[in-house]
Design an enzyme around this catalytic site. Structure first.
Site, PDB file in Angstrom:
ATOM      1  N   GLN A  71     -25.946 -90.572  25.334  1.00 17.91           N
ATOM      2  CA  GLN A  71     -25.602 -91.826  24.642  1.00 17.91           C
ATOM      3  C   GLN A  71     -25.655 -92.975  25.639  1.00 17.91           C
ATOM      4  OE1 GLN A  71     -22.104 -91.181  21.706  1.00 17.91           O
ATOM      5  NE2 GLN A  71     -21.797 -89.732  23.353  1.00 17.91           N
ATOM      6  N   ASN A  72     -25.856 -92.623  26.920  1.00 15.00           N
ATOM      7  CA  ASN A  72     -25.794 -93.662  27.961  1.00 15.00           C
ATOM      8  C   ASN A  72     -27.123 -94.393  28.082  1.00 15.00           C
ATOM      9  OD1 ASN A  72     -23.230 -92.831  28.343  1.00 15.00           O
ATOM     10  ND2 ASN A  72     -23.642 -91.574  30.144  1.00 15.00           N
ATOM     11  N   ASP A 106     -27.871 -96.047  30.976  1.00 15.90           N
ATOM     12  CA  ASP A 106     -27.900 -96.421  32.403  1.00 15.90           C
ATOM     13  C   ASP A 106     -29.012 -95.749  33.216  1.00 15.90           C
ATOM     14  OD1 ASP A 106     -26.893 -93.796  32.740  1.00 15.90           O
ATOM     15  OD2 ASP A 106     -24.827 -94.506  32.734  1.00 15.90           O
ATOM     16  N   HIS A 144     -29.212 -94.105  22.407  1.00 17.69           N
ATOM     17  CA  HIS A 144     -28.914 -95.536  22.258  1.00 17.69           C
ATOM     18  C   HIS A 144     -29.833 -96.411  23.109  1.00 17.69           C
ATOM     19  CE1 HIS A 144     -24.708 -94.013  20.927  1.00 17.69           C
ATOM     20  NE2 HIS A 144     -25.607 -93.917  19.986  1.00 17.69           N
ATOM     21  N   CYS A 191     -42.368-108.936  17.543  1.00 19.95           N
ATOM     22  CA  CYS A 191     -43.711-108.331  17.643  1.00 19.95           C
ATOM     23  C   CYS A 191     -43.682-106.972  18.338  1.00 19.95           C
ATOM     24  CB  CYS A 191     -44.672-109.274  18.365  1.00 19.95           C
ATOM     25  SG  CYS A 191     -44.305-109.491  20.114  1.00 19.95           S
ATOM     26  N   GLY A 224     -18.204 -85.787  28.801  1.00 19.12           N
ATOM     27  CA  GLY A 224     -17.753 -87.181  28.868  1.00 19.12           C
ATOM     28  C   GLY A 224     -18.023 -88.038  27.650  1.00 19.12           C
ATOM     29  N   SER A 258     -16.153 -89.313  23.740  1.00 18.13           N
ATOM     30  CA  SER A 258     -15.052 -89.226  22.771  1.00 18.13           C
ATOM     31  C   SER A 258     -15.559 -88.653  21.450  1.00 18.13           C
ATOM     32  CB  SER A 258     -14.460 -90.619  22.537  1.00 18.13           C
ATOM     33  OG  SER A 258     -15.450 -91.471  21.968  1.00 18.13           O
ATOM     34  N   ASN A 271     -14.255 -82.862  29.306  1.00 19.62           N
ATOM     35  CA  ASN A 271     -13.785 -84.232  29.044  1.00 19.62           C
ATOM     36  C   ASN A 271     -12.378 -84.395  29.603  1.00 19.62           C
ATOM     37  OD1 ASN A 271     -15.017 -86.532  27.721  1.00 19.62           O
ATOM     38  ND2 ASN A 271     -13.242 -86.562  26.365  1.00 19.62           N
ATOM     39  N   GLU A 305     -10.007 -86.023  28.084  1.00 22.00           N
ATOM     40  CA  GLU A 305      -9.013 -85.921  27.008  1.00 22.00           C
ATOM     41  C   GLU A 305      -9.638 -85.192  25.822  1.00 22.00           C
ATOM     42  OE1 GLU A 305      -8.234 -90.086  26.399  1.00 22.00           O
ATOM     43  OE2 GLU A 305     -10.139 -90.367  25.337  1.00 22.00           O
TER      44      GLU A 305
HETATM   45  P1  NAD Z   1     -16.408 -93.267  24.928  1.00 18.80           P
HETATM   46  O1  NAD Z   1     -16.121 -94.441  25.815  1.00 18.80           O
HETATM   47  O2  NAD Z   1     -16.085 -93.385  23.478  1.00 18.80           O
HETATM   48  O3  NAD Z   1     -15.627 -91.979  25.468  1.00 18.80           O
HETATM   49  C1  NAD Z   1     -15.685 -91.595  26.813  1.00 18.80           C
HETATM   50  C2  NAD Z   1     -14.878 -90.290  26.964  1.00 18.80           C
HETATM   51  O4  NAD Z   1     -15.056 -89.842  28.278  1.00 18.80           O
HETATM   52  C3  NAD Z   1     -13.382 -90.497  26.748  1.00 18.80           C
HETATM   53  O5  NAD Z   1     -12.901 -89.444  25.912  1.00 18.80           O
HETATM   54  C4  NAD Z   1     -12.796 -90.389  28.167  1.00 18.80           C
HETATM   55  O6  NAD Z   1     -11.532 -89.769  28.197  1.00 18.80           O
HETATM   56  C5  NAD Z   1     -13.805 -89.495  28.839  1.00 18.80           C
HETATM   57  N1  NAD Z   1     -13.955 -89.683  30.288  1.00 18.80           N
HETATM   58  C6  NAD Z   1     -13.905 -90.829  31.006  1.00 18.80           C
HETATM   59  N2  NAD Z   1     -14.197 -90.590  32.304  1.00 18.80           N
HETATM   60  C7  NAD Z   1     -14.421 -89.256  32.387  1.00 18.80           C
HETATM   61  C8  NAD Z   1     -14.782 -88.393  33.443  1.00 18.80           C
HETATM   62  N3  NAD Z   1     -14.973 -88.827  34.702  1.00 18.80           N
HETATM   63  N4  NAD Z   1     -14.949 -87.082  33.180  1.00 18.80           N
HETATM   64  C9  NAD Z   1     -14.747 -86.591  31.921  1.00 18.80           C
HETATM   65  N5  NAD Z   1     -14.415 -87.354  30.871  1.00 18.80           N
HETATM   66  C10 NAD Z   1     -14.273 -88.677  31.101  1.00 18.80           C
HETATM   67  O7  NAD Z   1     -17.914 -92.894  25.201  1.00 18.80           O
HETATM   68  P2  NAD Z   1     -19.065 -92.392  24.227  1.00 18.80           P
HETATM   69  O8  NAD Z   1     -18.539 -91.293  23.364  1.00 18.80           O
HETATM   70  O9  NAD Z   1     -20.250 -92.137  25.080  1.00 18.80           O
HETATM   71  O10 NAD Z   1     -19.363 -93.650  23.298  1.00 18.80           O
HETATM   72  C11 NAD Z   1     -19.517 -94.915  23.929  1.00 18.80           C
HETATM   73  C12 NAD Z   1     -20.714 -95.744  23.519  1.00 18.80           C
HETATM   74  O11 NAD Z   1     -20.884 -96.803  24.454  1.00 18.80           O
HETATM   75  C13 NAD Z   1     -21.988 -94.980  23.542  1.00 18.80           C
HETATM   76  O12 NAD Z   1     -22.645 -95.358  22.389  1.00 18.80           O
HETATM   77  C14 NAD Z   1     -22.772 -95.473  24.769  1.00 18.80           C
HETATM   78  O13 NAD Z   1     -24.077 -95.816  24.375  1.00 18.80           O
HETATM   79  C15 NAD Z   1     -22.107 -96.752  25.184  1.00 18.80           C
HETATM   80  N6  NAD Z   1     -21.789 -96.791  26.642  1.00 18.80           N
HETATM   81  C16 NAD Z   1     -22.714 -96.449  27.590  1.00 18.80           C
HETATM   82  C17 NAD Z   1     -22.381 -96.484  28.943  1.00 18.80           C
HETATM   83  C18 NAD Z   1     -23.382 -96.094  29.981  1.00 18.80           C
HETATM   84  O14 NAD Z   1     -24.585 -96.181  29.747  1.00 18.80           O
HETATM   85  N7  NAD Z   1     -22.941 -95.605  31.148  1.00 18.80           N
HETATM   86  C19 NAD Z   1     -21.124 -96.880  29.347  1.00 18.80           C
HETATM   87  C20 NAD Z   1     -20.208 -97.240  28.370  1.00 18.80           C
HETATM   88  C21 NAD Z   1     -20.546 -97.183  27.012  1.00 18.80           C
END
Ligand code: NAD
Length: 255
Positions: free
Chosen positions: A103-104, A106, A126, A137, A195, A197, A221, A223
């Site tokens: 989902q990242n 980066d 994403h 375009c 990692g 939610s 994760n 949590e």
């Molecule tokens: P989220 O923020 O909803 O959840 C992150 C989860 O990771 C939480 O449950 C948290 O407790 C856990 N967490 C945090 N640090 C951790 C670690 N070091 N080890 C294990 N668990 C850890 O994230 P999501 O479910 O990916 O949804 C977020 C949305 O935001 C996605 O759609 C994503 O595209 C975007 N996003 C992307 C980035 C990125 O590219 N790095 C960063 C932030 C958000």
């Protein structure tokens, strides 16, 4: 404290698997210095996502998105892959991983080498910050080609607004990516979620697709998630720490 018994169980599952799918979320990159957006102090405590990350508002006034982007860009560009990214790349090198779903946005999986060892697909649900596109375009651009710094927002020669190829709220997922991720999830014999939610749809369909099709499911994760019932093993801890431990134990037990 990491539960060593559960780590051993995860290693055993990985040893017996040949088609692993790894699914990552924002939590997987927090150890690289990119805060997950929802946490206190995260991006969305400063920029309301329903406005700044909305495709509808982007089309009304792109300067809102670009205000948020200028803050995000520095964070993403300066981030480096962490031990969790390298552990996943190592699992690919060992011939275990057949696909990464993230989902990242980066690109840290690619920068850690993933996708280069066995040419596996990386499904960026994403999108990613790597390239830009014109929403009118569909022309694609590299950052070097477009002035994003001295303007309120960049505009294409055709008059369309330009944005990074990330998926904003209200926008469709990149064509083929969701289908690829769903197929990989339904065919794998082990699904590792690291990692997330698991609150964002349709990304969060993947663990249950894998489970329904008989895969062993491992969650890593900090949590609990709303989908823990899918997990055969829930490893509470930092993904970088837990995945490195899994790789170390896997290598020792396989030598
Ligand atoms: P989220 O923020 O909803 O959840 C992150 C989860 O990771 C939480 O449950 C948290 O407790 C856990 N967490 C945090 N640090 C951790 C670690 N070091 N080890 C294990 N668990 C850890 O994230 P999501 O479910 O990916 O949804 C977020 C949305 O935001 C996605 O759609 C994503 O595209 C975007 N996003 C992307 C980035 C990125 O590219 N790095 C960063 C932030 C958000």
């Amino acid at each position: 404290m990491i539960n060593e018994k559960k780590i051993d169980e995860a290693v055993e599952i990985i040893k017996n698997s040949n088609n692993i799918v790894v699914f990552t979320g924002a939590g997987h990159s927090t150890e690289s210095g990119i805060a997950d957006f929802r946490s206190e102090g995260g991006l969305w405590s400063k920029f309301d996502p329903s406005i700044y990350a909305s495709y509808y508002y982007f089309l009304q006034d792109p300067s809102l998105f670009w205000k948020m982007h200028s803050e995000l860009e520095d964070i993403v560009v300066n981030a480096e892959p962490n031990p969790g990214h390298y552990a996943i790349a190592e699992l690919e090198k060992l011939g275990k991983v057949n696909a990464i779903i993230t989902q990242n946005i980066d690109m840290l999986h690619q920068r850690a080498g993933s996708g280069t060892y066995n040419d596996i697909p990386i499904y960026e649900l994403h999108g990613s910050y790597g390239t830009l596109e014109c929403v009118k375009c569909d022309n694609e651009f590299h950052y070097e080609e477009i002035d994003t710094k001295s303007v309120e927002y960049p505009v294409c020669d055709c008059g369309g607004f330009i944005k990074p190829k990330v998926v904003l709220f209200g926008e469709s997922l990149p064509p083929g990516v969701l289908e690829g991720a769903m197929n990989a999830s339904s065919q794998c014999d082990c699904f590792i979620m690291a990692g997330s939610s698991l609150t964002v749809s349709p990304a969060n369909f993947m663990p249950s697709i894998a489970k329904k099709n008989g895969a062993k499911v491992i969650f890593i994760n900090l949590e609990h998630t709303c989908m823990d019932e899918c997990a055969d093993i829930f490893l509470k801890g930092r993904t970088g720490v837990v995945l490195s431990k899994i790789i170390d134990k896997y290598k020792i037990s396989s030598s």
